[in-house]
Design a protein around this motif. Structure first.
Motif, PDB file in Angstrom:
ATOM      1  N   LEU A  87      39.990  30.793   7.809  1.00  0.00           N
ATOM      2  CA  LEU A  87      41.167  29.963   7.615  1.00  0.00           C
ATOM      3  C   LEU A  87      42.108  30.584   6.597  1.00  0.00           C
ATOM      4  O   LEU A  87      43.334  30.543   6.748  1.00  0.00           O
ATOM      5  CB  LEU A  87      40.746  28.565   7.171  1.00  0.00           C
ATOM      6  N   ALA A  88      41.576  31.172   5.541  1.00  0.00           N
ATOM      7  CA  ALA A  88      42.414  31.788   4.511  1.00  0.00           C
ATOM      8  C   ALA A  88      43.205  32.956   5.075  1.00  0.00           C
ATOM      9  O   ALA A  88      44.334  33.215   4.666  1.00  0.00           O
ATOM     10  CB  ALA A  88      41.544  32.262   3.339  1.00  0.00           C
ATOM     11  N   ILE A  89      42.615  33.682   6.032  1.00  0.00           N
ATOM     12  CA  ILE A  89      43.321  34.808   6.630  1.00  0.00           C
ATOM     13  C   ILE A  89      44.624  34.346   7.271  1.00  0.00           C
ATOM     14  O   ILE A  89      45.682  34.907   7.058  1.00  0.00           O
ATOM     15  CB  ILE A  89      42.419  35.504   7.676  1.00  0.00           C
ATOM     16  N   LEU A 120      37.081  49.787  16.110  1.00  0.00           N
ATOM     17  CA  LEU A 120      37.278  48.577  15.319  1.00  0.00           C
ATOM     18  C   LEU A 120      38.665  48.622  14.689  1.00  0.00           C
ATOM     19  O   LEU A 120      39.100  49.678  14.230  1.00  0.00           O
ATOM     20  CB  LEU A 120      36.206  48.447  14.232  1.00  0.00           C
ATOM     21  N   SER A 121      39.343  47.477  14.680  1.00  0.00           N
ATOM     22  CA  SER A 121      40.645  47.357  14.040  1.00  0.00           C
ATOM     23  C   SER A 121      40.703  46.051  13.275  1.00  0.00           C
ATOM     24  O   SER A 121      39.890  45.140  13.508  1.00  0.00           O
ATOM     25  CB  SER A 121      41.784  47.413  15.070  1.00  0.00           C
ATOM     26  N   ILE A 122      41.678  45.944  12.398  1.00  0.00           N
ATOM     27  CA  ILE A 122      41.834  44.722  11.620  1.00  0.00           C
ATOM     28  C   ILE A 122      42.139  43.542  12.536  1.00  0.00           C
ATOM     29  O   ILE A 122      41.780  42.399  12.252  1.00  0.00           O
ATOM     30  CB  ILE A 122      42.944  44.914  10.559  1.00  0.00           C
ATOM     31  N   PHE A 161      39.230  41.185  13.685  1.00  0.00           N
ATOM     32  CA  PHE A 161      38.807  40.075  12.825  1.00  0.00           C
ATOM     33  C   PHE A 161      39.694  38.845  13.037  1.00  0.00           C
ATOM     34  O   PHE A 161      39.210  37.721  13.028  1.00  0.00           O
ATOM     35  CB  PHE A 161      38.848  40.504  11.358  1.00  0.00           C
ATOM     36  N   THR A 162      40.999  39.092  13.231  1.00  0.00           N
ATOM     37  CA  THR A 162      41.895  37.954  13.416  1.00  0.00           C
ATOM     38  C   THR A 162      41.818  37.392  14.825  1.00  0.00           C
ATOM     39  O   THR A 162      42.059  36.201  15.033  1.00  0.00           O
ATOM     40  CB  THR A 162      43.339  38.374  13.102  1.00  0.00           C
ATOM     41  N   ALA A 163      41.487  38.236  15.815  1.00  0.00           N
ATOM     42  CA  ALA A 163      41.437  37.771  17.198  1.00  0.00           C
ATOM     43  C   ALA A 163      40.124  37.093  17.541  1.00  0.00           C
ATOM     44  O   ALA A 163      40.087  36.141  18.321  1.00  0.00           O
ATOM     45  CB  ALA A 163      41.691  38.944  18.154  1.00  0.00           C
ATOM     46  N   TYR A 164      39.011  37.580  16.961  1.00  0.00           N
ATOM     47  CA  TYR A 164      37.696  37.085  17.342  1.00  0.00           C
ATOM     48  C   TYR A 164      36.938  36.423  16.197  1.00  0.00           C
ATOM     49  O   TYR A 164      35.772  36.076  16.346  1.00  0.00           O
ATOM     50  CB  TYR A 164      36.850  38.230  17.922  1.00  0.00           C
ATOM     51  N   SER A 170      33.256  32.130  15.737  1.00  0.00           N
ATOM     52  CA  SER A 170      33.418  33.446  15.125  1.00  0.00           C
ATOM     53  C   SER A 170      32.439  34.449  15.717  1.00  0.00           C
ATOM     54  O   SER A 170      31.268  34.140  15.953  1.00  0.00           O
ATOM     55  CB  SER A 170      33.212  33.357  13.608  1.00  0.00           C
ATOM     56  N   ALA A 171      32.943  35.661  15.958  1.00  0.00           N
ATOM     57  CA  ALA A 171      32.088  36.756  16.408  1.00  0.00           C
ATOM     58  C   ALA A 171      31.504  37.530  15.239  1.00  0.00           C
ATOM     59  O   ALA A 171      30.778  38.506  15.454  1.00  0.00           O
ATOM     60  CB  ALA A 171      32.884  37.709  17.304  1.00  0.00           C
TER      61      ALA A 171
END
Length: 466
Positions: A17-19, A92-94, A97-100, A110-111
């Motif tokens: 959520l903070a992201i 892997l890309s940043i 983390f935001t997509a999955y 969350s993955a």
């Protein structure tokens, strides 16, 4: 930016959520979308505490270089546990983390549940959203040299059989797949499976009470479908929405004017280290109106570009790029050479030989990576070794002669056309052609017998067949 991203891993259940609530996320995604071909994220955590101090705030779009990465890794390798885990994913890309990741508090979606839990419970952790691909490509070799232990490729079965010792160094390499491009598995399923592997490995170490330092990164960036307009507009969607190109953050070059532009200098990243202290000079150099160029000089045969920083490592430091322009009768043209790079501070001068930076004077010079580090094929060679100064320039470009306006001329690149692979292919092909030609010549040289034995007459004797 690394310090801001560090807040991800310290907010417990509010990690994802903070992201999404961070105001700089749209800019981060835009920059990452434009530069995804060169950078990958790096996540670090350890069972020991106080290994990493909060990273200093950097400008948007900052890319962690190999020199900066070493300053983050050295405390963990020197003061932390001697057992190091390197989770190396194919891609892997940043944006993964935001997509999955679990957003809006939906942890069950969350993955990266095991990774989030590990970062939440780790006494020390650090997240670097954008690390230069070259720095990551040499990470295994760097860890091997620092630990003095060869990398050991392990899986869950071999890990359970290993008996790790807290006093003996060990470098464990765990490869994780990313097969989104194959179409056999969805990216979320692959990432979830990799997260399960991370969780099982950490559970095994926890059951054996083995201290460790872990890192998660990738060999290449992944390609995650991004809707930049949706992110920038606050997750809003429109009918018939079209994909817009993400803007790229490009700062203008340094220009030395003497009635007209004479010297141009540019780099994507300009980093300097002195006695282990690292400073990123990119945002202090490019796009700065009051940059101190006192001491710069230009004529048809010599050029000096002098950059002075008032408060760098607590003193005044001047970087002087010295170039010359000469006519060579063999090629019947002028060539420029960067003779040396001088660093003036506290009355002392540190000099670096830069004679490999050369090209026709009508061109500029470009190189993707210019560094004083030996492992980087150092184009900057210190006059005295060991040197307290270390310099890294990414996407370096300079031109000091035949400058027209504020744009570089055609670039003479440091990468030669004939790479070692091309030479090996050419030599192998020549050997194969020689073997084929020799064999064909031997076949064409064969001659059949023109005399035969008559069983009714006397036997013939052939002493030589021509």
């Amino acid at each position: 930016m690394a310090a801001t991203v560090l807040t991800w891993v310290q907010t417990g259940t509010q990690w994802a959520l903070a992201i999404w609530r961070m105001p700089w996320l749209p800019l981060l995604l835009m920059v990452a979308a434009a530069a995804a071909e060169q950078q990958v994220p790096l996540v670090l955590w350890s069972s020991d505490r106080d290994l990493w101090a909060p990273a200093a705030d950097t400008h948007e779009g900052h890319i962690t270089s190999d020199m900066q990465l070493s300053t983050y890794l050295d405390p963990a390798l020197e003061l932390g546990p001697r057992n190091v885990l390197l989770f190396l994913q194919d891609k892997l890309s940043i944006e993964d983390f935001t997509a999955y990741g679990g957003v809006f508090g939906n942890k069950q979606d969350s993955a990266f549940s095991n990774l989030e839990n590990a970062l939440d419970l780790a006494p020390s952790s650090l997240v670097l959203p954008a690390v230069d691909w070259y720095a990551v490509s040499t990470l295994t070799t760097y860890l091997q040299e620092k630990l003095g232990a060869s990398p050991l490729h392990v899986d869950l079965a071999t890990l359970r059989e290993l008996k790790l010792n807290a006093s003996l160094p060990a470098l464990l390499l765990i490869h994780l797949p990313y097969t989104a491009s194959s179409g056999l598995m969805a990216p979320r399923e692959v990432l979830t499976g990799n997260d399960e592997v991370i969780g099982q490995v950490l559970s095994t170490l926890k059951s054996e009470d083995v201290p460790y330092t872990a890192a998660l990164t990738a060999v290449h960036p992944s390609r995650v479908t991004r809707d930049v307009a949706m992110v920038a507009a606050g997750l809003g969607r429109q009918l018939l929405q079209t994909q817009t190109a993400a803007p790229t953050v490009i700062h203008p070059p340094v220009v030395y004017n003497r009635t007209v532009p004479r010297i141009l200098f540019w780099a994507q990243n300009f980093s300097v280290a002195y006695s282990g202290q690292l400073e990123d000079l990119t945002h202090l150099t490019f796009g700065v109106q009051d940059l101190n160029l006192t001491g710069s000089f230009w004529n048809d045969s010599m050029a000096w570009l002098s950059l002075t920083y008032e408060q760098l490592f607590g003193t005044v430091v001047t970087f002087k790029f010295i170039l010359s322009n000469r006519f060579y009768s063999v090629s019947a043209r002028h060539w420029f050479t960067m003779e040396r790079l001088e660093i003036h501070s506290n009355g002392s001068v540190a000099s670096f030989n830069t004679s490999q930076i050369t090209g026709p004077s009508i061109y500029s010079f470009h190189c993707g990576y210019v560094s004083s580090a030996r492992k980087s094929g150092n184009l900057l060679v210190a006059a005295t070794e060991p040197s307290l100064w270390h310099i890294t320039l990414q996407d370096f470009q300079i031109q000091a002669f035949n400058v027209t306006g504020e744009q570089f001329s055609y670039a003479s690149d440091c990468a030669s056309f004939f790479s070692p692979g091309i030479w090996m292919g050419l030599i192998t092909s020549l050997i194969m052609v020689f073997i084929f030609t020799y064999g064909l010549h031997m076949i064409l040289s064969l001659k059949t017998m023109d005399r035969f034995d008559d069983h009714k007459g006397p036997a013939i004797s052939l002493t030589q067949i021509v």
